[in-house]
Design a protein around this motif. Sequence first.
Motif, PDB file in Angstrom:
ATOM      1  N   ASP A 137       0.858  -1.179   0.000  1.00  0.00           N
ATOM      2  CA  ASP A 137       0.000   0.000   0.000  1.00  0.00           C
ATOM      3  C   ASP A 137       0.895   1.230   0.000  1.00  0.00           C
ATOM      4  OD1 ASP A 137      -2.112   1.773   0.230  1.00  0.00           O
ATOM      5  OD2 ASP A 137      -2.280   1.507   2.399  1.00  0.00           O
ATOM      6  N   LYS A 138       1.005   1.872  -1.156  1.00  0.00           N
ATOM      7  CA  LYS A 138       1.819   3.081  -1.238  1.00  0.00           C
ATOM      8  C   LYS A 138       1.178   4.071  -2.199  1.00  0.00           C
ATOM      9  CE  LYS A 138       5.344   1.188  -4.417  1.00  0.00           C
ATOM     10  NZ  LYS A 138       6.792   1.038  -4.545  1.00  0.00           N
ATOM     11  N   PRO A 139       1.561   5.329  -2.095  1.00  0.00           N
ATOM     12  CA  PRO A 139       0.913   6.363  -2.900  1.00  0.00           C
ATOM     13  C   PRO A 139       1.157   6.209  -4.402  1.00  0.00           C
ATOM     14  CG  PRO A 139       2.366   7.335  -1.224  1.00  0.00           C
ATOM     15  CD  PRO A 139       2.566   5.867  -1.185  1.00  0.00           C
ATOM     16  N   LYS A 140       0.238   6.785  -5.158  1.00  0.00           N
ATOM     17  CA  LYS A 140       0.329   6.756  -6.617  1.00  0.00           C
ATOM     18  C   LYS A 140       1.667   7.314  -7.106  1.00  0.00           C
ATOM     19  CE  LYS A 140      -1.748   9.075 -10.584  1.00  0.00           C
ATOM     20  NZ  LYS A 140      -2.831   9.983 -10.999  1.00  0.00           N
ATOM     21  N   LYS A 141       2.113   8.414  -6.505  1.00  0.00           N
ATOM     22  CA  LYS A 141       3.372   9.032  -6.961  1.00  0.00           C
ATOM     23  C   LYS A 141       4.560   8.093  -6.737  1.00  0.00           C
ATOM     24  CE  LYS A 141       4.361  11.605  -2.767  1.00  0.00           C
ATOM     25  NZ  LYS A 141       4.731  12.868  -2.181  1.00  0.00           N
ATOM     26  N   ASP A 142       4.504   7.252  -5.704  1.00  0.00           N
ATOM     27  CA  ASP A 142       5.565   6.280  -5.462  1.00  0.00           C
ATOM     28  C   ASP A 142       5.602   5.259  -6.600  1.00  0.00           C
ATOM     29  OD1 ASP A 142       6.926   3.852  -4.477  1.00  0.00           O
ATOM     30  OD2 ASP A 142       7.056   4.939  -2.593  1.00  0.00           O
ATOM     31  N   TRP A 143       4.417   4.736  -6.972  1.00  0.00           N
ATOM     32  CA  TRP A 143       4.358   3.772  -8.078  1.00  0.00           C
ATOM     33  C   TRP A 143       4.889   4.406  -9.368  1.00  0.00           C
ATOM     34  CZ3 TRP A 143       4.100  -0.975  -6.789  1.00  0.00           C
ATOM     35  CH2 TRP A 143       3.272  -1.442  -5.778  1.00  0.00           C
ATOM     36  N   LEU A 144       4.484   5.655  -9.628  1.00  0.00           N
ATOM     37  CA  LEU A 144       4.939   6.343 -10.845  1.00  0.00           C
ATOM     38  C   LEU A 144       6.446   6.562 -10.834  1.00  0.00           C
ATOM     39  CD1 LEU A 144       2.055   8.947 -11.219  1.00  0.00           C
ATOM     40  CD2 LEU A 144       2.566   7.037 -12.774  1.00  0.00           C
ATOM     41  N   ASN A 145       6.983   6.983  -9.688  1.00  0.00           N
ATOM     42  CA  ASN A 145       8.433   7.185  -9.588  1.00  0.00           C
ATOM     43  C   ASN A 145       9.197   5.875  -9.719  1.00  0.00           C
ATOM     44  OD1 ASN A 145       8.340   9.973  -9.299  1.00  0.00           O
ATOM     45  ND2 ASN A 145       8.137   9.872  -7.077  1.00  0.00           N
ATOM     46  N   GLN A 146       8.659   4.823  -9.139  1.00  0.00           N
ATOM     47  CA  GLN A 146       9.302   3.507  -9.280  1.00  0.00           C
ATOM     48  C   GLN A 146       9.343   3.111 -10.743  1.00  0.00           C
ATOM     49  OE1 GLN A 146       7.839   0.398  -6.669  1.00  0.00           O
ATOM     50  NE2 GLN A 146       8.304  -1.178  -8.187  1.00  0.00           N
ATOM     51  N   TRP A 147       8.244   3.308 -11.438  1.00  0.00           N
ATOM     52  CA  TRP A 147       8.198   2.955 -12.862  1.00  0.00           C
ATOM     53  C   TRP A 147       9.158   3.831 -13.666  1.00  0.00           C
ATOM     54  CZ3 TRP A 147       6.150   6.127 -16.839  1.00  0.00           C
ATOM     55  CH2 TRP A 147       6.142   5.528 -18.091  1.00  0.00           C
ATOM     56  N   HIS A 148       9.198   5.105 -13.351  1.00  0.00           N
ATOM     57  CA  HIS A 148       9.997   6.042 -14.136  1.00  0.00           C
ATOM     58  C   HIS A 148      11.495   5.962 -13.822  1.00  0.00           C
ATOM     59  CE1 HIS A 148      10.657   9.581 -16.597  1.00  0.00           C
ATOM     60  NE2 HIS A 148      11.381  10.099 -15.615  1.00  0.00           N
TER      61      HIS A 148
END
Length: 169
Positions: A137-148
């Motif tokens: 469970d983590k914020p959307k921006k974390d998922w986006l930064n991980q992907w990027h």
Amino acid sequence: NIYITKNQFTSVSTKQFIDAVNESLDDPAKDRTPMDMKWFFDEWIYSAGQPEYKVSYRFDENSKELILNTEQVQRMDTSSVFKTPVPIKIVSKSGTIFNEIMTMDKNPFTVSYKLDDEPLYVLFNRGNAVLCKLYFDKPKKDWLNQWHYSDDAIDKITALYGMKDLVDD
């Protein structure tokens, strides 16, 4: 090599494999007690299931501390708490990186890290190194930064999978 040499052309048991692993870790040149891998075989061979981790974190802006909460949620009637080491990585905006192995010795397990500033992303089970189920469970921006920003293809794929519930957002 020890296992194959000692057991060539014979029927073998798991116990003989465990003994060979332990013998290979016994280095007389090192002044220490050899590592006993019995715990590993107890978890992965003699017990049922696999670890299932429920993970979350929060960042305290005032203390600049990241608190990582981990709980194993697999069926405890067929297995116990897995103490298999899990790689984690924390990347902050200033470039501070914690890249270490976490071993859970109790359940739930909480650990904290001092950072210079808010994390860009947090990886639990970096590179999908441990066979497990992960509910992070983590914020959307974390998922986006991980992907990027992640430099590992597996971690990028994990981020895409983690964002599946955010498709409508």
